[in-house]
Write an enzyme that holds these catalytic residues in place. Structure first.
Site, mmCIF file in Angstrom:
data_model
loop_
_atom_site.group_PDB
_atom_site.id
_atom_site.type_symbol
_atom_site.label_atom_id
_atom_site.label_comp_id
_atom_site.label_asym_id
_atom_site.label_seq_id
_atom_site.Cartn_x
_atom_site.Cartn_y
_atom_site.Cartn_z
ATOM 1 N N GLU A 1 30.195 39.128 36.017
ATOM 2 C CA GLU A 1 30.232 38.889 37.386
ATOM 3 C C GLU A 1 29.621 40.026 38.100
ATOM 4 O OE1 GLU A 1 34.045 38.421 38.970
ATOM 5 O OE2 GLU A 1 34.861 39.798 37.700
ATOM 6 N N HIS B 1 38.663 46.142 35.997
ATOM 7 C CA HIS B 1 38.511 46.048 37.491
ATOM 8 C C HIS B 1 39.552 45.780 38.280
ATOM 9 C CE1 HIS B 1 37.199 42.181 36.151
ATOM 10 N NE2 HIS B 1 37.664 41.620 37.344
ATOM 11 N N ARG C 1 45.302 39.320 33.472
ATOM 12 C CA ARG C 1 46.008 40.324 34.451
ATOM 13 C C ARG C 1 46.666 41.147 33.607
ATOM 14 N NH1 ARG C 1 49.088 36.640 37.214
ATOM 15 N NH2 ARG C 1 47.549 35.829 38.186
#
Length: 320
Positions: A120, A178, A198
């Protein structure tokens, strides 16, 4: 049936970390105080974009791809992906810090989730004073070191925390740890995937007093423990497509539009325009389409000649 520049109904997502800037800043029709994401163009399962303008209003993007695969996607994109739409476009509003997370690569995502990986990029549209985000490790790490700091709730100490401002760009290859920090609005371009591991969530609880699930074990072999250079420098020459990111999944360019710009392209790929500042017109022969900050425009591949006119900052995305 003649194709034209398409816009889609935003798919709005409430998030524990969301706010109201998608409404106040980007004119999205949100109704809650915690809207974190607006999915602008998506074919994620059960989250497929619906056309909001013109004669195809009410049709899904998947229906259009099925009906006009090469004309919509482009000859090269169709040959590579078939009728799968390979990208997902979003705007995000982080009122609070997002969790620290990582995305698996194509191989791992296919094996575990029958999905694409999630490479991304972020374009910072707005950032409050002292807003920060996290991209990778400060120095080369290891699974052992990462787990040690995670266990002690000091994982942030070994991560690369960056102060950000409007116009900053970050490219996040799969495996890069990130997190988007509080006070940031971002335009995000990514592979079609909703797979996130996560790692750390600041011991936060949801509205029911429950902590969100973590995926520490799954993340272990998905993480890149090397130092990465995620931030991208780019030029800002007016009325020119300035390259920001060029990878196998997408190419993104920055257009500082001031006046008029003629564009000619081939039919190999669709093009998406995200208006990140200002307003502009897209002129196709006699047809004029008007856009403002927060608008996302899908240009089918068969449209090859048009003009942009106005004063705006625009992201231009396609697959090369």
């Amino acid at each position: 049936m003649k194709l034209y520049p398409l816009q889609f109904q935003p798919i709005l997502k409430d998030r524990i970390w969301g706010g109201t800037k998608l409404k106040t800043y980007l004119n999205k029709p949100i109704t809650s105080e915690i809207t974190g994401e607006s999915w602008e163009i998506s074919t994620v399962e059960h989250e497929v974009s619906i056309v909001a303008n013109g004669i195809f209003e009410g049709k899904s993007l998947n229906e259009l791809i099925n009906e006009f695969p090469e004309a919509v996607l482009g000859t090269k994109v169709y040959k590579r992906f078939g009728k799968q739409f390979p990208l997902l476009f979003k705007y995000l509003d982080a009122r609070e810090d997002l969790s620290i997370q990582v995305h698996p690569n194509d191989e791992l995502a296919a094996k575990r989730h029958n999905s694409f990986g999630k490479t991304e990029m972020w374009y910072v549209m707005q950032a409050d004073a002292d807003a920060k985000l996290i991209v990778g490790f400060k120095e080369k790490s290891s699974p052992e070191k990462y787990l040690k700091y995670l266990k002690n709730n000091t994982i942030v100490d070994i991560l690369d925390v960056k102060k950000v401002k409007q116009g900053d760009v970050f490219f996040l290859e799969t495996g890069t740890i990130h997190a988007i920090g509080a006070g940031i609005v971002i335009a995000e371009i990514q592979q079609t995937s909703d797979i996130t591991y996560r790692i750390y969530d600041f011991d936060r609880k949801d509205g029911n007093g429950i902590k969100r699930d973590l995926h520490v074990d799954l993340a272990l072999d998905a993480i890149n423990y090397d130092v990465v250079k995620g931030q991208k420098e780019y030029s800002k020459i007016e009325n020119v497509s300035n390259e920001m990111v060029n990878c196998q999944y997408f190419t993104t360019k920055f257009i500082p539009l001031d006046g008029e710009m003629k564009i000619e392209k081939n039919t190999e790929s669709f093009t998406v325009y995200m208006c990140v500042e200002g307003s502009f017109e897209m002129i196709l022969k006699k047809d004029i389409y008007q856009y403002k900050t927060g608008d996302t425009i899908f240009l089918p591949a068969e449209i090859t000649e048009f003009e942009l006119k106005g004063k705006a900052a625009v992201l231009e995305i396609y697959i090369s």
